[in-house]
Design a protein around this motif. Structure first.
Motif, PDB file in Angstrom:
ATOM      1  N   ILE A  40       0.837  -1.209   0.000  1.00 25.37           N
ATOM      2  CA  ILE A  40       0.000   0.000   0.000  1.00 25.37           C
ATOM      3  C   ILE A  40       0.872   1.260   0.000  1.00 25.37           C
ATOM      4  O   ILE A  40       0.484   2.276  -0.547  1.00 25.37           O
ATOM      5  N   MET A  43       1.489   2.372  -3.475  1.00 26.31           N
ATOM      6  CA  MET A  43       0.365   3.015  -4.185  1.00 26.31           C
ATOM      7  C   MET A  43       0.415   4.535  -4.020  1.00 26.31           C
ATOM      8  O   MET A  43      -0.216   5.260  -4.781  1.00 26.31           O
ATOM      9  N   HIS A  44       1.122   4.998  -2.988  1.00 24.82           N
ATOM     10  CA  HIS A  44       1.145   6.424  -2.659  1.00 24.82           C
ATOM     11  C   HIS A  44       2.327   7.151  -3.301  1.00 24.82           C
ATOM     12  O   HIS A  44       3.303   6.529  -3.693  1.00 24.82           O
ATOM     13  N   ALA A  45       2.215   8.460  -3.344  1.00 25.97           N
ATOM     14  CA  ALA A  45       3.305   9.286  -3.859  1.00 25.97           C
ATOM     15  C   ALA A  45       4.549   9.108  -2.988  1.00 25.97           C
ATOM     16  O   ALA A  45       4.440   8.744  -1.815  1.00 25.97           O
ATOM     17  N   VAL A  54      -4.175  15.947   3.712  1.00 28.55           N
ATOM     18  CA  VAL A  54      -5.546  15.641   3.267  1.00 28.55           C
ATOM     19  C   VAL A  54      -6.253  14.737   4.285  1.00 28.55           C
ATOM     20  O   VAL A  54      -7.415  14.965   4.621  1.00 28.55           O
ATOM     21  N   TYR A  69     -12.313  19.477   4.963  1.00 30.37           N
ATOM     22  CA  TYR A  69     -12.152  18.684   3.740  1.00 30.37           C
ATOM     23  C   TYR A  69     -13.094  19.160   2.629  1.00 30.37           C
ATOM     24  O   TYR A  69     -12.639  19.597   1.575  1.00 30.37           O
ATOM     25  N   LYS A  73     -12.393  20.097  -1.218  1.00 29.86           N
ATOM     26  CA  LYS A  73     -12.418  18.957  -2.146  1.00 29.86           C
ATOM     27  C   LYS A  73     -13.814  18.564  -2.614  1.00 29.86           C
ATOM     28  O   LYS A  73     -13.944  17.697  -3.470  1.00 29.86           O
ATOM     29  N   LEU A  78     -15.492   8.833  -1.058  1.00 31.80           N
ATOM     30  CA  LEU A  78     -14.222   8.179  -0.739  1.00 31.80           C
ATOM     31  C   LEU A  78     -14.012   6.871  -1.505  1.00 31.80           C
ATOM     32  O   LEU A  78     -12.909   6.589  -1.966  1.00 31.80           O
ATOM     33  N   ARG A  81     -12.998   7.625  -4.987  1.00 31.19           N
ATOM     34  CA  ARG A  81     -11.628   8.145  -5.070  1.00 31.19           C
ATOM     35  C   ARG A  81     -10.581   7.042  -4.938  1.00 31.19           C
ATOM     36  O   ARG A  81      -9.410   7.257  -5.249  1.00 31.19           O
ATOM     37  N   HIS A  82     -10.999   5.888  -4.422  1.00 29.62           N
ATOM     38  CA  HIS A  82     -10.066   4.772  -4.244  1.00 29.62           C
ATOM     39  C   HIS A  82     -10.154   3.737  -5.365  1.00 29.62           C
ATOM     40  O   HIS A  82      -9.410   2.759  -5.348  1.00 29.62           O
ATOM     41  N   PHE A  85      -7.153   2.286  -7.212  1.00 29.60           N
ATOM     42  CA  PHE A  85      -6.171   1.466  -6.484  1.00 29.60           C
ATOM     43  C   PHE A  85      -6.788   0.101  -6.204  1.00 29.60           C
ATOM     44  O   PHE A  85      -7.948   0.025  -5.796  1.00 29.60           O
ATOM     45  N   ILE A  87      -7.687  -2.562  -4.104  1.00 28.47           N
ATOM     46  CA  ILE A  87      -7.795  -2.780  -2.658  1.00 28.47           C
ATOM     47  C   ILE A  87      -8.630  -4.031  -2.390  1.00 28.47           C
ATOM     48  O   ILE A  87      -9.827  -4.073  -2.676  1.00 28.47           O
ATOM     49  N   TRP A  95      -3.588  -1.645   5.715  1.00 33.58           N
ATOM     50  CA  TRP A  95      -3.998  -0.272   6.074  1.00 33.58           C
ATOM     51  C   TRP A  95      -4.426  -0.237   7.548  1.00 33.58           C
ATOM     52  O   TRP A  95      -4.024   0.654   8.314  1.00 33.58           O
ATOM     53  N   LEU A 123     -15.228   1.554   7.394  1.00 29.33           N
ATOM     54  CA  LEU A 123     -14.873   2.351   6.208  1.00 29.33           C
ATOM     55  C   LEU A 123     -13.852   1.604   5.345  1.00 29.33           C
ATOM     56  O   LEU A 123     -13.958   1.577   4.117  1.00 29.33           O
ATOM     57  N   ALA A 124     -12.869   1.010   6.008  1.00 30.51           N
ATOM     58  CA  ALA A 124     -11.813   0.302   5.280  1.00 30.51           C
ATOM     59  C   ALA A 124     -12.394  -0.917   4.547  1.00 30.51           C
ATOM     60  O   ALA A 124     -12.015  -1.215   3.413  1.00 30.51           O
TER      61      ALA A 124
HETATM   62  C1  HEM Z   1      -8.472   0.035   2.886  1.00 31.02           C
HETATM   63  C2  HEM Z   1      -7.263   0.347   2.433  1.00 31.02           C
HETATM   64  C3  HEM Z   1      -6.889   1.693   1.849  1.00 31.02           C
HETATM   65  C4  HEM Z   1      -5.909   1.901   0.944  1.00 31.02           C
HETATM   66  C5  HEM Z   1      -4.997   0.834   0.345  1.00 31.02           C
HETATM   67  C6  HEM Z   1      -5.879   3.321   0.637  1.00 31.02           C
HETATM   68  C7  HEM Z   1      -5.027   3.929  -0.270  1.00 31.02           C
HETATM   69  C8  HEM Z   1      -5.090   5.229  -0.674  1.00 31.02           C
HETATM   70  C9  HEM Z   1      -4.299   5.828  -1.718  1.00 31.02           C
HETATM   71  C10 HEM Z   1      -3.242   5.084  -2.536  1.00 31.02           C
HETATM   72  C11 HEM Z   1      -4.651   7.120  -1.826  1.00 31.02           C
HETATM   73  C12 HEM Z   1      -4.053   8.168  -2.792  1.00 31.02           C
HETATM   74  C13 HEM Z   1      -2.888   8.813  -2.104  1.00 31.02           C
HETATM   75  C14 HEM Z   1      -2.171   9.841  -2.945  1.00 31.02           C
HETATM   76  O1  HEM Z   1      -2.843  10.662  -3.607  1.00 31.02           O
HETATM   77  O2  HEM Z   1      -0.932   9.818  -2.919  1.00 31.02           O
HETATM   78  C15 HEM Z   1      -5.679   7.357  -0.850  1.00 31.02           C
HETATM   79  C16 HEM Z   1      -6.295   8.568  -0.640  1.00 31.02           C
HETATM   80  C17 HEM Z   1      -7.134   8.831   0.415  1.00 31.02           C
HETATM   81  N1  HEM Z   1      -7.561   7.947   1.361  1.00 31.02           N
HETATM   82 FE1  HEM Z   1      -7.211   5.966   1.361  1.00 31.02          FE
HETATM   83  N2  HEM Z   1      -6.824   3.956   1.386  1.00 31.02           N
HETATM   84  C18 HEM Z   1      -7.478   3.006   2.149  1.00 31.02           C
HETATM   85  C19 HEM Z   1      -8.475   3.249   3.059  1.00 31.02           C
HETATM   86  C20 HEM Z   1      -8.879   4.504   3.475  1.00 31.02           C
HETATM   87  C21 HEM Z   1      -9.778   4.771   4.571  1.00 31.02           C
HETATM   88  C22 HEM Z   1     -10.448   3.713   5.455  1.00 31.02           C
HETATM   89  C23 HEM Z   1      -9.905   6.125   4.656  1.00 31.02           C
HETATM   90  C24 HEM Z   1     -10.701   6.948   5.633  1.00 31.02           C
HETATM   91  C25 HEM Z   1     -10.653   6.764   6.928  1.00 31.02           C
HETATM   92  C26 HEM Z   1      -9.093   6.703   3.609  1.00 31.02           C
HETATM   93  C27 HEM Z   1      -8.948   8.049   3.365  1.00 31.02           C
HETATM   94  C28 HEM Z   1      -8.338   8.610   2.277  1.00 31.02           C
HETATM   95  C29 HEM Z   1      -8.434   9.997   1.891  1.00 31.02           C
HETATM   96  C30 HEM Z   1      -9.201  11.095   2.616  1.00 31.02           C
HETATM   97  C31 HEM Z   1      -7.691  10.142   0.721  1.00 31.02           C
HETATM   98  C32 HEM Z   1      -7.526  11.424  -0.096  1.00 31.02           C
HETATM   99  C33 HEM Z   1      -8.675  11.494  -1.098  1.00 31.02           C
HETATM  100  C34 HEM Z   1      -8.640  12.788  -1.884  1.00 31.02           C
HETATM  101  O3  HEM Z   1      -7.947  12.855  -2.886  1.00 31.02           O
HETATM  102  O4  HEM Z   1      -9.318  13.725  -1.472  1.00 31.02           O
HETATM  103  N3  HEM Z   1      -8.477   5.694   2.933  1.00 31.02           N
HETATM  104  N4  HEM Z   1      -5.927   6.206  -0.164  1.00 31.02           N
END
Ligand code: HEM
Length: 130
Positions: A40, A43-45, A54, A69, A73, A78, A81-82, A85, A87, A95, A123-124
C-alpha cells in the motif's frame, strides 16, 4: 447540575486537532516503514506530505470537528476516489495494521479508541474494490 452539552464529538473526546495530527502522522510513519505495508505504501506518492494533510482534514471533519475537507475537495466520495487502487482483503488489512498501531499510540481513552477503530474498520471494509 452543570450545564453540559448533550453530545460531545469524537473530535473533542480524543483531543481535537493536535490528536488528529498526531494520529495521522503516526499512521503514515507506519505505512512508510512497516514491511507488511509495502504494497500500500507503493500506491502512494513518494512524498507523503500532501496526503498527510488531506487525511488530517478528512478526519477532522469525519470525527465532528472543523469542516476542513469538503470546502476544498467537495463531497468525499471516498470509495470512488479509491477505485483506481486495487484494494482487497490484504490491502485493507495492511492499512488497518497501520491505523490500529497509530490509534494505540495516540488515543489513550480505550472507549474512544474502540469506537474509532470500529468505525474506521467499517470504512476500510467498504473501500475494497477487488
Ligand atoms: C483500505 C485500504 C486503503 C488503501 C490501500 C488506501 C489507499 C489510498 C491511496 C493510494 C490514496 C491516494 C494517495 C495519494 O494521492 O498519494 C488514498 C487517498 C485517500 N484515502 Fe485511502 N486507502 C485506504 C483506506 C482509506 C480509509 C479507510 C480512509 C478513511 C478513513 C481513507 C482516506 C483517504 C483519503 C481522505 C484520501 C484522499 C482522497 C482525496 O484525494 O481527497 N483511505 N488512499
Amino acid at each position: 447540575m452543570t450545564d453540559s452539552p448533550t453530545t460531545i464529538s469524537m473530535y473533542e473526546r480524543i483531543g481535537g486537532s493536535a490528536a488528529i495530527d498526531l494520529l495521522v502522522d503516526r499512521f503514515y510513519d507506519r505505512m512508510d516503514t512497516l514491511p507488511e505495508a509495502k504494497t500500500i505504501r507503493a500506491m502512494h506518492a513518494d512524498d507523503l506530505g500532501l496526503i498527510r494533510d488531506v487525511l488530517k482534514r478528512y478526519l477532522s471533519e469525519w470525527t465532528g470537528g472543523p469542516k476542513l475537507y469538503t470546502p476544498e475537495k467537495g463531497h468525499p466520495r471516498l470509495r470512488q476516489r479509491h477505485l483506481g487502487f486495487a484494494i482487497g482483503d490484504a490491502e485493507r488489512d495492511a492499512w488497518l495494521t497501520c491505523m490500529r498501531g497509530a490509534l494505540e499510540e495516540t488515543v489513550p481513552d480505550p472507549a474512544a479508541r474502540q469506537e474509532l477503530d470500529r468505525a474506521i474498520s467499517g470504512l476500510a471494509d467498504w473501500m475494497r474494490n477487488r
